[in-house]
Each structure stands twice: as structure tokens, then as C-alpha cells.
Design a protein around this motif. Structure first.
Motif, short mmCIF file in Angstrom:
data_model
loop_
_atom_site.label_atom_id
_atom_site.label_comp_id
_atom_site.label_asym_id
_atom_site.label_seq_id
_atom_site.Cartn_x
_atom_site.Cartn_y
_atom_site.Cartn_z
N ARG A 166 0.80 -1.22 0.00
CA ARG A 166 0.00 0.00 0.00
C ARG A 166 0.84 1.27 0.00
O ARG A 166 0.36 2.32 -0.42
CB ARG A 166 -0.96 0.00 1.19
CG ARG A 166 -2.00 -1.12 1.11
CD ARG A 166 -2.89 -1.16 2.31
NE ARG A 166 -2.11 -1.40 3.52
CZ ARG A 166 -2.54 -1.18 4.74
NH1 ARG A 166 -3.76 -0.71 4.95
NH2 ARG A 166 -1.78 -1.45 5.78
N GLU A 167 2.08 1.19 0.44
CA GLU A 167 2.96 2.37 0.47
C GLU A 167 3.94 2.40 -0.70
O GLU A 167 4.83 3.24 -0.75
CB GLU A 167 3.72 2.41 1.80
CG GLU A 167 2.81 2.55 3.01
CD GLU A 167 3.57 2.46 4.32
OE1 GLU A 167 4.82 2.60 4.32
OE2 GLU A 167 2.92 2.24 5.35
N VAL A 168 3.78 1.48 -1.65
CA VAL A 168 4.67 1.42 -2.81
C VAL A 168 4.18 2.42 -3.86
O VAL A 168 3.01 2.45 -4.21
CB VAL A 168 4.72 -0.02 -3.38
CG1 VAL A 168 5.44 -0.05 -4.72
CG2 VAL A 168 5.40 -0.94 -2.38
N THR A 169 5.12 3.22 -4.36
CA THR A 169 4.78 4.24 -5.36
C THR A 169 5.11 3.82 -6.78
O THR A 169 4.62 4.41 -7.73
CB THR A 169 5.53 5.55 -5.05
OG1 THR A 169 6.94 5.27 -4.99
CG2 THR A 169 5.07 6.13 -3.71
N PHE A 170 5.95 2.78 -6.92
CA PHE A 170 6.36 2.31 -8.24
C PHE A 170 6.81 0.87 -8.11
O PHE A 170 7.46 0.50 -7.13
CB PHE A 170 7.53 3.16 -8.78
CG PHE A 170 8.11 2.64 -10.06
CD1 PHE A 170 7.52 2.92 -11.28
CD2 PHE A 170 9.24 1.84 -10.05
CE1 PHE A 170 8.05 2.42 -12.46
CE2 PHE A 170 9.78 1.34 -11.23
CZ PHE A 170 9.18 1.64 -12.43
N ILE A 171 6.46 0.04 -9.11
CA ILE A 171 6.95 -1.34 -9.15
C ILE A 171 7.18 -1.71 -10.61
O ILE A 171 6.37 -1.40 -11.47
CB ILE A 171 5.97 -2.31 -8.46
CG1 ILE A 171 6.56 -3.72 -8.37
CG2 ILE A 171 4.62 -2.30 -9.12
CD1 ILE A 171 5.80 -4.66 -7.45
N ASP A 172 8.32 -2.35 -10.88
CA ASP A 172 8.61 -2.77 -12.25
C ASP A 172 8.60 -4.30 -12.33
O ASP A 172 8.22 -4.98 -11.38
CB ASP A 172 9.92 -2.16 -12.76
CG ASP A 172 11.17 -2.71 -12.10
OD1 ASP A 172 11.08 -3.68 -11.31
OD2 ASP A 172 12.26 -2.18 -12.37
N SER A 173 9.02 -4.81 -13.46
CA SER A 173 8.95 -6.26 -13.69
C SER A 173 9.82 -7.05 -12.73
O SER A 173 9.48 -8.19 -12.40
CB SER A 173 9.33 -6.59 -15.14
OG SER A 173 10.65 -6.17 -15.41
N SER A 174 10.91 -6.47 -12.23
CA SER A 174 11.73 -7.20 -11.27
C SER A 174 10.98 -7.39 -9.96
O SER A 174 11.08 -8.43 -9.32
CB SER A 174 13.08 -6.50 -11.05
OG SER A 174 12.89 -5.20 -10.55
N GLY A 175 10.19 -6.39 -9.57
CA GLY A 175 9.36 -6.52 -8.38
C GLY A 175 8.26 -7.55 -8.58
O GLY A 175 7.96 -8.33 -7.67
N LEU A 176 7.69 -7.56 -9.78
CA LEU A 176 6.66 -8.56 -10.08
C LEU A 176 7.25 -9.97 -10.02
O LEU A 176 6.61 -10.90 -9.56
CB LEU A 176 6.05 -8.31 -11.46
CG LEU A 176 5.25 -7.01 -11.62
CD1 LEU A 176 4.72 -6.91 -13.04
CD2 LEU A 176 4.15 -6.91 -10.60
N GLY A 177 8.50 -10.10 -10.46
CA GLY A 177 9.18 -11.39 -10.40
C GLY A 177 9.34 -11.88 -8.96
O GLY A 177 9.20 -13.08 -8.69
#
Length: 118
Positions: A57-68
């Protein structure tokens, strides 16, 4: 009990033990530089429980590495017959990327950790 794992101003992650599981709370940006810290936090023995909620809930950005990292945790949870949920209430950027990637269909998405852990 709260335990800080990272003090990077762009990314922070900590564990919160609850009676019925663990919440791993992340904040800031999850990208190629910070996703290893998220993976480390999820693999930490303090984050092992029959039920784990990853609070984004406090994340402002996530890319494909985070999805991984999220996919990897989902797979580990399934292999160990554990419950894994992702809380995204209020983090519209995170919710959107989970929907666009198709992960919203396979993950247990909740608005807040209290939906799964008391």
C-alpha cells in the motif's frame, strides 16, 4: 515487533508478526535495485509463517523485477502449502500493473492485511 531491513529512502521494508501470520510491509519504489531487498525480506526466517501478506500500500512504483519477486513468493507459498496475499488498497499504480500483467487473476489480492490477518 517491527524490524527495519532497509533504510534506503526510496525503498523500505519491514516485518510485522501477528498472531496468525506475518505482514511484510514495503514502501517506496520496487525496481531492479531494490527488488533483491524485497526478496531477501520475504525469504527471511522472520517472514516465514503459514500465512504471509505482502503489504504494498505504500509502494509508489513497481517494475517487472518486483513482479518477479511476487511471482517467486507465490510459487514458494504454493509449494509449502502456505497462504500468500498481496495488499494493495490505495496503491493504484501497483493495482494497475498487477491487473495489466495478469497477476491479479492468480494472486490473492486484498485491500489491507487485516482482511487475512487479525
Amino acid at each position: 515487533m517491527l524490524r527495519a531491513v532497509s533504510v534506503n529512502p526510496l525503498f523500505q521494508v519491514r516485518h510485522e508478526r501477528r498472531d496468525d501470520g506475518v505482514v511484510v510491509i514495503a514502501g517506496g519504489e520496487i525496481d531492479l535495485a531494490t527488488s533483491p531487498k524485497l526478496r531477501e525480506a520475504l525469504l527471511n526466517p522472520e517472514a516465514r509463517a503459514a500465512s504471509v501478506v505482502l503489504d504494498l500500500r505504500e509502494v509508489t512504483f513497481i517494475d517487472s523485477s518486483g513482479l518477479g519477486v511476487i511471482v517467486g513468493q507465490q510459487k514458494r507459498a504454493q509449494e509449502h502449502d502456505e497462504r500468500f496475499s498481496v495488499a494493495v488498497g490505495g496503491a493504484s499504480a501497483v493495482q494497475r500493473i498487477l491487473e495489466l500483467s495478469g497477476l491479479a487473476k492468480v494472486l490473492d489480492i486484498v485491500a489491507e492485511p487485516a482482511e487475512r490477518l487479525a
